[in-house]
Design a protein around this motif. Structure first.
Motif, PDB file in Angstrom:
ATOM      1  N   ARG A 187       0.834  -1.199   0.000  1.00  0.00           N
ATOM      2  CA  ARG A 187       0.000   0.000   0.000  1.00  0.00           C
ATOM      3  C   ARG A 187       0.872   1.254   0.000  1.00  0.00           C
ATOM      4  NH1 ARG A 187      -4.385  -1.308   4.819  1.00  0.00           N
ATOM      5  NH2 ARG A 187      -5.642  -2.882   3.709  1.00  0.00           N
ATOM      6  N   ARG A 188       1.905   1.218   0.813  1.00  0.00           N
ATOM      7  CA  ARG A 188       2.851   2.334   0.934  1.00  0.00           C
ATOM      8  C   ARG A 188       4.056   1.848   1.720  1.00  0.00           C
ATOM      9  NH1 ARG A 188       0.091   6.301   5.567  1.00  0.00           N
ATOM     10  NH2 ARG A 188      -0.804   4.621   6.839  1.00  0.00           N
ATOM     11  N   GLU A 189       5.077   2.703   1.784  1.00  0.00           N
ATOM     12  CA  GLU A 189       6.272   2.381   2.549  1.00  0.00           C
ATOM     13  C   GLU A 189       6.270   3.165   3.862  1.00  0.00           C
ATOM     14  OE1 GLU A 189      10.025   1.806   0.552  1.00  0.00           O
ATOM     15  OE2 GLU A 189       9.051   2.019  -1.392  1.00  0.00           O
ATOM     16  N   LEU A 190       6.654   2.480   4.913  1.00  0.00           N
ATOM     17  CA  LEU A 190       6.735   3.063   6.247  1.00  0.00           C
ATOM     18  C   LEU A 190       8.145   2.858   6.793  1.00  0.00           C
ATOM     19  CD1 LEU A 190       3.441   1.575   7.756  1.00  0.00           C
ATOM     20  CD2 LEU A 190       3.720   3.856   6.759  1.00  0.00           C
ATOM     21  N   ALA A 191       8.455   3.562   7.849  1.00  0.00           N
ATOM     22  CA  ALA A 191       9.725   3.345   8.548  1.00  0.00           C
ATOM     23  C   ALA A 191       9.515   3.648  10.022  1.00  0.00           C
ATOM     24  CB  ALA A 191      10.840   4.221   7.978  1.00  0.00           C
TER      25      ALA A 191
ATOM     26  N   THR B 265       7.309   6.998   4.173  1.00  0.00           N
ATOM     27  CA  THR B 265       8.371   7.458   3.283  1.00  0.00           C
ATOM     28  C   THR B 265       7.880   7.371   1.843  1.00  0.00           C
ATOM     29  OG1 THR B 265       9.408   5.268   3.095  1.00  0.00           O
ATOM     30  CG2 THR B 265      10.152   6.680   4.900  1.00  0.00           C
ATOM     31  N   VAL B 266       8.192   8.385   1.063  1.00  0.00           N
ATOM     32  CA  VAL B 266       7.767   8.462  -0.332  1.00  0.00           C
ATOM     33  C   VAL B 266       9.006   8.334  -1.197  1.00  0.00           C
ATOM     34  CG1 VAL B 266       6.598   9.852  -2.071  1.00  0.00           C
ATOM     35  CG2 VAL B 266       5.826   9.934   0.322  1.00  0.00           C
TER      36      VAL B 266
ATOM     37  N   CYS C 120      14.411   8.174  -1.531  1.00  0.00           N
ATOM     38  CA  CYS C 120      13.426   8.783  -0.649  1.00  0.00           C
ATOM     39  C   CYS C 120      13.366  10.281  -0.935  1.00  0.00           C
ATOM     40  CB  CYS C 120      13.793   8.540   0.809  1.00  0.00           C
ATOM     41  SG  CYS C 120      12.678   9.310   1.988  1.00  0.00           S
ATOM     42  N   VAL C 121      12.176  10.779  -1.242  1.00  0.00           N
ATOM     43  CA  VAL C 121      12.016  12.205  -1.519  1.00  0.00           C
ATOM     44  C   VAL C 121      11.245  12.926  -0.422  1.00  0.00           C
ATOM     45  CG1 VAL C 121      12.263  11.993  -4.011  1.00  0.00           C
ATOM     46  CG2 VAL C 121       9.989  11.777  -2.978  1.00  0.00           C
TER      47      VAL C 121
END
Length: 375
Positions: free
Chosen positions: A180-184, A203-204, A210-211
């Motif tokens: 779904r998306r990236e997390l940290a 994180t995008v 990573c931007v």
């Protein structure tokens, strides 16, 4: 101890932007930070007082550097494991130690250890010998990763059916996770065993870089956020990490999957300088010195960090861009790393804080774009 201050001397191998920002934290704590730099124009070497020059793969240079340090730590994962073990055998205190750092250096070892711990990981294979059958099993394309050395999208390949793996690279294979998306999530751990967890962030990524980082991760259910923090704490404890640990995660239907580990301050935590009560850089120093951990709560409801990437040459200079940015948005905080500009290279970051995520995000994006493009 530094006889001038009565406070510890911390040695950091590497002198990039992470060491540069760790140096800022060390100043406030009164600690002396010694750096092992590759060149005089390394970002941290430009600003620190105690800099030695040498190659991080040269054991003799590491020995000389470590003399007089109370503890040695790292701003990257590239020091050979054998050298870390040799220094430890000679009485040097190094955090994280070789037994822990291995799992940030070697993706095969990381996947094997996390699998043994029961942590959620993608389906994977330890090498590329069964690429065709693995792809048929998990679906194409398959993700091929260099076992060592990849970062910022380098060392990662998407392989379609029939495509050969890259030559001359030791690989592991992973399924392409339907994320779904990236997390940290970042945690710090001290030798005493105290841990501190930061809020989970989103994180995008663009082109493997990573931007943006959004803190806290918007719309993340509390139970999943707590589970991510507990997962990171469990990994740090099981691996014996001392210092900062960043756990990069995929959010998937039904939960979380561990992507990567980093055992140092990390790009996903740069927002903490202004956005948390204790920055990741101060926390790393506290951890390796076995000080009690600092408060990790946010200083604003919404915090967004945007990386400044090198743009194409030309246009107005960076000094004039800073003039215009500060006039347009006095509340944006800017961190430039002292790096030579190359297209796509991380040369700095900006952080914006506020009450409304959409507004804060727009400010951070605008500031980063202006510093990159001058428009």
């Amino acid at each position: 101890m530094d006889t001038r201050t009565g406070l510890p001397v911390v040695g950091m191998v590497g002198a990039g932007q992470l060491a540069r920002m760790t140096h800022q934290a060390a100043i406030a704590l009164g600690q002396s930070l010694r750096l092992l730099a590759a060149a005089p124009d390394d970002g941290a070497a430009l600003v620190a007082a105690d800099v030695q020059f040498g190659d991080h793969t040269d054991l003799a240079a590491l020995r000389t550097f470590a003399k007089g340090c109370d503890v040695v730590t790292f701003d990257h994962e590239h020091v050979p494991t054998a050298h870390i073990r040799a220094l430890a055998a000679e009485g040097v205190t190094l955090y994280p130690g070789a037994d822990a750092l291995l799992y940030a250096q070697d993706k095969r070892a990381m996947r094997e250890r996390l699998s043994a711990l029961g942590a959620p990981v993608p389906r994977w294979r330890p090498d590329a010998t069964d690429l065709a059958s693995f792809g048929d099993e998990v679906g194409w394309p398959v993700v091929a990763k260099a076992v060592r050395g990849g970062y910022d999208g380098r060392g990662v390949w998407m392989l379609d059916a029939g495509a050969p793996p890259p030559d001359g690279v030791e690989l592991i294979l992973e399924e392409r996770v339907p994320l779904r998306r990236e997390l940290a999530v970042q945690v710090a751990r001290s030798p005493f065993g105290q841990v501190a967890a930061y809020p989970v962030v989103e994180t995008v990524q663009q082109d493997g870089i990573c931007v943006e980082v959004l803190a806290p991760a918007p719309g993340l259910p509390e139970e999943l956020a707590v589970a991510a923090q507990q997962l990171a704490i469990d990994i740090a404890t099981a691996l014996g990490v001392v210092g900062m640990l960043a756990v990069e995660l995929f959010e998937v239907d039904g939960g979380l999957v561990v992507n990567e580990l980093a055992m140092r301050p990390h790009n996903s935590g740069h927002w903490t300088i202004e956005g948390a009560r204790t920055s990741q850089f101060e926390q790393h120093l506290r951890a390796v010195l076995d000080y009690p951990m600092g408060d990790t709560t946010l200083t604003a409801p919404a915090v967004v960090m945007a990386n400044v990437l090198g743009g194409e040459p030309g246009g107005i200079g960076i000094d004039e861009r800073l003039h215009h940015l500060f006039a347009a948005d006095p509340g944006v905080k800017v961190h430039m790393y002292g790096k030579q500009v190359r297209p796509g290279r991380k040369i700095g970051h900006v952080t914006a804080l506020g009450d409304d995520l959409d507004e804060v995000r727009a400010r951070a994006r605008r500031a980063a774009r202006w510093l990159q493009e001058g428009q």
